[in-house]
Motif scaffolding. Structure first.
Motif, short mmCIF file in Angstrom:
data_model
loop_
_atom_site.label_atom_id
_atom_site.label_comp_id
_atom_site.label_asym_id
_atom_site.label_seq_id
_atom_site.Cartn_x
_atom_site.Cartn_y
_atom_site.Cartn_z
N THR A 99 0.82 -1.22 0.00
CA THR A 99 0.00 0.00 0.00
C THR A 99 0.85 1.27 0.00
N THR A 100 1.94 1.24 0.74
CA THR A 100 2.78 2.44 0.81
C THR A 100 3.78 2.54 -0.33
N GLY A 101 4.00 1.43 -1.04
CA GLY A 101 4.92 1.44 -2.17
C GLY A 101 6.39 1.40 -1.78
N VAL A 102 6.69 0.99 -0.56
CA VAL A 102 8.09 0.90 -0.13
C VAL A 102 8.71 -0.41 -0.63
N ASP A 103 10.01 -0.52 -0.46
CA ASP A 103 10.70 -1.74 -0.87
C ASP A 103 10.57 -2.86 0.15
N CYS A 104 10.58 -2.51 1.43
CA CYS A 104 10.53 -3.50 2.50
C CYS A 104 9.64 -3.02 3.64
N ALA A 105 8.95 -3.97 4.24
CA ALA A 105 8.18 -3.72 5.46
C ALA A 105 8.44 -4.92 6.37
N LEU A 106 8.63 -4.65 7.65
CA LEU A 106 8.88 -5.76 8.54
C LEU A 106 8.42 -5.48 9.96
N LEU A 107 8.12 -6.56 10.64
CA LEU A 107 7.81 -6.53 12.06
C LEU A 107 8.82 -7.46 12.71
N ALA A 108 9.54 -6.93 13.70
CA ALA A 108 10.58 -7.72 14.36
C ALA A 108 10.47 -7.58 15.87
N VAL A 109 10.92 -8.61 16.57
CA VAL A 109 10.97 -8.62 18.03
C VAL A 109 12.38 -9.03 18.44
N LEU A 110 12.70 -8.85 19.73
CA LEU A 110 14.00 -9.31 20.20
C LEU A 110 14.12 -10.81 19.96
N ALA A 111 15.28 -11.21 19.45
CA ALA A 111 15.52 -12.63 19.20
C ALA A 111 15.49 -13.36 20.54
N PRO A 112 14.99 -14.59 20.55
CA PRO A 112 14.92 -15.35 21.81
C PRO A 112 16.27 -15.41 22.52
N GLY A 113 16.27 -15.06 23.80
CA GLY A 113 17.49 -15.10 24.61
C GLY A 113 18.49 -14.01 24.30
N SER A 114 18.10 -12.99 23.56
CA SER A 114 19.03 -11.95 23.14
C SER A 114 18.52 -10.57 23.54
N THR A 115 19.46 -9.68 23.79
CA THR A 115 19.11 -8.27 24.02
C THR A 115 19.72 -7.37 22.95
N ASP A 116 20.51 -8.00 22.05
CA ASP A 116 21.21 -7.18 21.06
C ASP A 116 20.94 -7.60 19.61
N ARG A 117 19.94 -8.48 19.42
CA ARG A 117 19.57 -8.91 18.07
C ARG A 117 18.05 -8.93 17.95
N LEU A 118 17.58 -8.64 16.75
CA LEU A 118 16.16 -8.71 16.45
C LEU A 118 15.91 -9.85 15.49
N LYS A 119 14.70 -10.40 15.54
CA LYS A 119 14.30 -11.45 14.60
C LYS A 119 12.97 -11.05 13.99
N THR A 120 12.89 -11.14 12.67
CA THR A 120 11.65 -10.77 12.01
C THR A 120 10.57 -11.82 12.27
#
Length: 170
Positions: free
Chosen positions: A73-94
């Motif tokens: 809808t917005t015409g962007v190249d990428c859209a994502l929803l990410a949360v902290l990776a399990p057991g991590s405070t410095d990585r995200l996982k989509t």
């Protein structure tokens, strides 16, 4: 009435057309006016499109449909929803990653030096140009050719930031 038209640069654009017949003694004269839809109308159409895409989905299917609809809808190249990776405070996982029309799965990436680092701390982030210059340590921005970034934190009812929703564009 709304139509799509081909612009000189080859892109499809939305237009509104109004036809007004005017009676003349020997027939009719038709006055035609063309205009681009108002920003309000474009927003209404975008919201309707997102609602339609997500209306029948639940759980992961809903998130995938939402991210895909936001990207398309917005015409962007990428859209994502990410949360902290399990057991991590410095990585995200989509949870959902839409890139140019297709969904990708489970991509992990570091937070340090990225605009995501600020969004995960609770800040909204809108950078409409030169995001790579603002965040030179985020090599994924360069790899994806990203120039614009919009990110908002996703919060639990308690206010805790659980992840973020991002739009990226070159």
């Amino acid at each position: 009435r709304e139509l799509s038209a081909l612009a000189k640069d080859g892109k499809l654009v939305e237009i509104e057309i109004a036809l007004s017949p005017m009676p003349l003694p020997d027939g009719f004269f038709v006055l035609a006016s063309l205009r681009a839809p108002s920003p309000q109308r474009r927003l209404e159409k975008a919201v309707q499109s997102i609602f339609k895409a997500t209306a029948t989905s639940l759980g992961t299917d809903f998130i995938n449909a939402l991210v895909s609809a936001l990207g398309a809808t917005t015409g962007v190249d990428c859209a994502l929803l990410a949360v902290l990776a399990p057991g991590s405070t410095d990585r995200l996982k989509t949870v959902a990653f839409w890139q140019k029309g297709r969904l990708l799965e489970g991509i992990e990436y570091p937070i340090a030096g990225a605009p995501c680092e600020l969004v995960i701390k609770g800040e909204d982030m809108v950078i409409l140009e030169r995001v790579q210059e603002a965040f030179p340590l985020d090599h994924d921005l360069a790899r994806l050719g990203v120039h614009a970034y919009i990110g908002v934190p996703l919060r639990a009812a308690s206010g805790e930031v659980l992840g973020h929703l991002i739009l990226l564009h070159s």
